[in-house]
Design a protein around this motif. Sequence first.
Motif, PDB file in Angstrom:
ATOM      1  N   GLY A 174       0.749  -1.307  -0.019  1.00 37.77           N
ATOM      2  CA  GLY A 174      -0.123   0.020   0.116  1.00 37.77           C
ATOM      3  C   GLY A 174       0.849   1.197  -0.112  1.00 37.77           C
ATOM      4  O   GLY A 174       0.572   2.336  -0.585  1.00 37.77           O
ATOM      5  N   MET A 175       1.918   1.331   0.768  1.00 30.92           N
ATOM      6  CA  MET A 175       2.908   2.467   0.976  1.00 30.92           C
ATOM      7  C   MET A 175       3.493   2.748  -0.608  1.00 30.92           C
ATOM      8  O   MET A 175       3.671   3.624  -0.932  1.00 30.92           O
ATOM      9  CB  MET A 175       3.881   2.148   1.896  1.00 30.92           C
ATOM     10  CG  MET A 175       4.642   3.444   2.257  1.00 30.92           C
ATOM     11  SD  MET A 175       3.827   4.980   2.461  1.00 30.92           S
ATOM     12  CE  MET A 175       3.231   4.756   3.837  1.00 30.92           C
ATOM     13  N   ALA A 176       3.916   1.359  -0.758  1.00 31.77           N
ATOM     14  CA  ALA A 176       4.822   1.794  -2.478  1.00 31.77           C
ATOM     15  C   ALA A 176       3.794   2.094  -3.493  1.00 31.77           C
ATOM     16  O   ALA A 176       4.043   3.002  -4.164  1.00 31.77           O
ATOM     17  CB  ALA A 176       5.206   0.130  -2.745  1.00 31.77           C
ATOM     18  N   ALA A 177       2.355   1.681  -3.357  1.00 33.96           N
ATOM     19  CA  ALA A 177       1.615   1.993  -4.413  1.00 33.96           C
ATOM     20  C   ALA A 177       1.353   3.740  -4.239  1.00 33.96           C
ATOM     21  O   ALA A 177       1.253   4.512  -5.001  1.00 33.96           O
ATOM     22  CB  ALA A 177       0.249   1.556  -4.368  1.00 33.96           C
ATOM     23  N   TYR A 178       1.235   4.092  -3.137  1.00 30.75           N
ATOM     24  CA  TYR A 178       0.678   5.594  -2.643  1.00 30.75           C
ATOM     25  C   TYR A 178       2.300   6.232  -3.203  1.00 30.75           C
ATOM     26  O   TYR A 178       1.805   7.352  -3.770  1.00 30.75           O
ATOM     27  CB  TYR A 178       0.495   5.596  -1.334  1.00 30.75           C
ATOM     28  CG  TYR A 178       0.271   6.797  -0.593  1.00 30.75           C
ATOM     29  CD1 TYR A 178      -0.654   7.574  -0.989  1.00 30.75           C
ATOM     30  CD2 TYR A 178       1.519   7.771   0.221  1.00 30.75           C
ATOM     31  CE1 TYR A 178      -0.995   8.959  -0.510  1.00 30.75           C
ATOM     32  CE2 TYR A 178       0.827   8.763   0.449  1.00 30.75           C
ATOM     33  CZ  TYR A 178      -0.342   9.804   0.332  1.00 30.75           C
ATOM     34  OH  TYR A 178      -0.431  10.832   0.533  1.00 30.75           O
ATOM     35  N   ILE A 179       3.277   6.013  -2.835  1.00 34.53           N
ATOM     36  CA  ILE A 179       4.240   6.665  -3.225  1.00 34.53           C
ATOM     37  C   ILE A 179       4.721   6.929  -4.788  1.00 34.53           C
ATOM     38  O   ILE A 179       4.811   7.658  -5.256  1.00 34.53           O
ATOM     39  CB  ILE A 179       5.611   6.119  -2.290  1.00 34.53           C
ATOM     40  CG1 ILE A 179       5.776   6.413  -0.903  1.00 34.53           C
ATOM     41  CG2 ILE A 179       7.263   6.707  -3.067  1.00 34.53           C
ATOM     42  CD1 ILE A 179       6.696   5.679  -0.125  1.00 34.53           C
ATOM     43  N   LYS A 184       1.720  12.194 -10.030  1.00 34.79           N
ATOM     44  CA  LYS A 184       1.168  13.299  -9.618  1.00 34.79           C
ATOM     45  C   LYS A 184       2.524  14.430  -9.503  1.00 34.79           C
ATOM     46  O   LYS A 184       2.310  15.523  -9.273  1.00 34.79           O
ATOM     47  CB  LYS A 184       0.722  13.276  -8.133  1.00 34.79           C
ATOM     48  CG  LYS A 184      -0.559  12.246  -8.036  1.00 34.79           C
ATOM     49  CD  LYS A 184      -1.667  12.981  -8.578  1.00 34.79           C
ATOM     50  CE  LYS A 184      -3.040  12.186  -8.366  1.00 34.79           C
ATOM     51  NZ  LYS A 184      -2.700  10.725  -8.476  1.00 34.79           N
ATOM     52  N   GLY A 185       3.703  13.806 -10.019  1.00 34.61           N
ATOM     53  CA  GLY A 185       4.920  14.846 -10.201  1.00 34.61           C
ATOM     54  C   GLY A 185       5.444  15.161  -8.662  1.00 34.61           C
ATOM     55  O   GLY A 185       6.122  16.270  -8.590  1.00 34.61           O
ATOM     56  N   GLY A 186       5.050  14.374  -7.684  1.00 39.91           N
ATOM     57  CA  GLY A 186       5.625  14.862  -6.483  1.00 39.91           C
ATOM     58  C   GLY A 186       7.116  14.204  -6.046  1.00 39.91           C
ATOM     59  O   GLY A 186       7.533  13.546  -6.967  1.00 39.91           O
ATOM     60  N   LYS A 187       7.584  14.594  -4.842  1.00 40.85           N
ATOM     61  CA  LYS A 187       8.993  14.300  -4.487  1.00 40.85           C
ATOM     62  C   LYS A 187       8.881  13.527  -3.084  1.00 40.85           C
ATOM     63  O   LYS A 187       8.251  13.967  -2.332  1.00 40.85           O
ATOM     64  CB  LYS A 187      10.207  15.218  -4.385  1.00 40.85           C
ATOM     65  CG  LYS A 187      10.232  15.845  -5.820  1.00 40.85           C
ATOM     66  CD  LYS A 187      11.194  16.921  -5.566  1.00 40.85           C
ATOM     67  CE  LYS A 187      11.691  17.441  -7.209  1.00 40.85           C
ATOM     68  NZ  LYS A 187      12.686  18.412  -7.060  1.00 40.85           N
ATOM     69  N   LEU A 247      13.007   7.098  -7.070  1.00 43.61           N
ATOM     70  CA  LEU A 247      12.772   5.401  -7.100  1.00 43.61           C
ATOM     71  C   LEU A 247      12.905   5.545  -8.651  1.00 43.61           C
ATOM     72  O   LEU A 247      12.066   6.286  -9.426  1.00 43.61           O
ATOM     73  CB  LEU A 247      11.326   5.418  -6.762  1.00 43.61           C
ATOM     74  CG  LEU A 247      11.256   5.512  -5.102  1.00 43.61           C
ATOM     75  CD1 LEU A 247       9.618   5.465  -4.900  1.00 43.61           C
ATOM     76  CD2 LEU A 247      11.937   4.776  -4.321  1.00 43.61           C
ATOM     77  N   LYS A 248      13.642   4.304  -9.047  1.00 37.73           N
ATOM     78  CA  LYS A 248      13.772   4.231 -10.570  1.00 37.73           C
ATOM     79  C   LYS A 248      13.122   3.012 -10.992  1.00 37.73           C
ATOM     80  O   LYS A 248      13.055   1.815 -10.381  1.00 37.73           O
ATOM     81  CB  LYS A 248      15.095   4.199 -10.842  1.00 37.73           C
ATOM     82  CG  LYS A 248      15.993   5.651 -10.427  1.00 37.73           C
ATOM     83  CD  LYS A 248      17.391   5.832 -11.022  1.00 37.73           C
ATOM     84  CE  LYS A 248      17.720   7.030 -10.738  1.00 37.73           C
ATOM     85  NZ  LYS A 248      18.958   7.347 -11.420  1.00 37.73           N
ATOM     86  N   ASN A 249      12.279   3.091 -12.172  1.00 35.22           N
ATOM     87  CA  ASN A 249      11.728   1.985 -12.512  1.00 35.22           C
ATOM     88  C   ASN A 249      12.719   1.043 -13.275  1.00 35.22           C
ATOM     89  O   ASN A 249      13.482   1.628 -14.025  1.00 35.22           O
ATOM     90  CB  ASN A 249      10.561   2.285 -13.544  1.00 35.22           C
ATOM     91  CG  ASN A 249       9.481   2.997 -12.987  1.00 35.22           C
ATOM     92  OD1 ASN A 249       9.151   2.868 -11.968  1.00 35.22           O
ATOM     93  ND2 ASN A 249       8.803   3.755 -13.983  1.00 35.22           N
TER      94      ASN A 249
END
Length: 119
Positions: A85-90, A97-100, A115-117
């Motif tokens: 859940g936390m990974a999905a949210y981040i 959403k362009g956040g950091k 975090l890199k794909n």
Amino acid sequence: MPNLNLRQTISDLSKARIPKKSDPSADLSNQTVYDVSLGKVKVNVNIGSPMTPDQKIDQETVNLINWLAEEQNIPPEYALKRAVGMAAYIHDLTENKGGKLLVLLQDGAIHEILLKNKS
């Protein structure tokens, strides 16, 4: 990353308005992740097949789940659900959403976690 005044940053954060759930400016990433978890949002897995409930996970992941559970004093099943859940949210906040993602260390330093794909 710009040099931030820690005292000013903490002061600004303490004055931040926390939106109510009915507020249109409320945390949309939280709602997005919740909707996905309930199956309200169709998800297309473009790499391989979607995971099914009966699939097994590798030993390295099991070890990490058990470690998280022990560290947080919670059952492993809850540790897994919480971590995903936390990974999905981040992911939604940073990629969609362009956040950091910033971390405030004990010494007052602020670091960005990138975090890199996997390609």
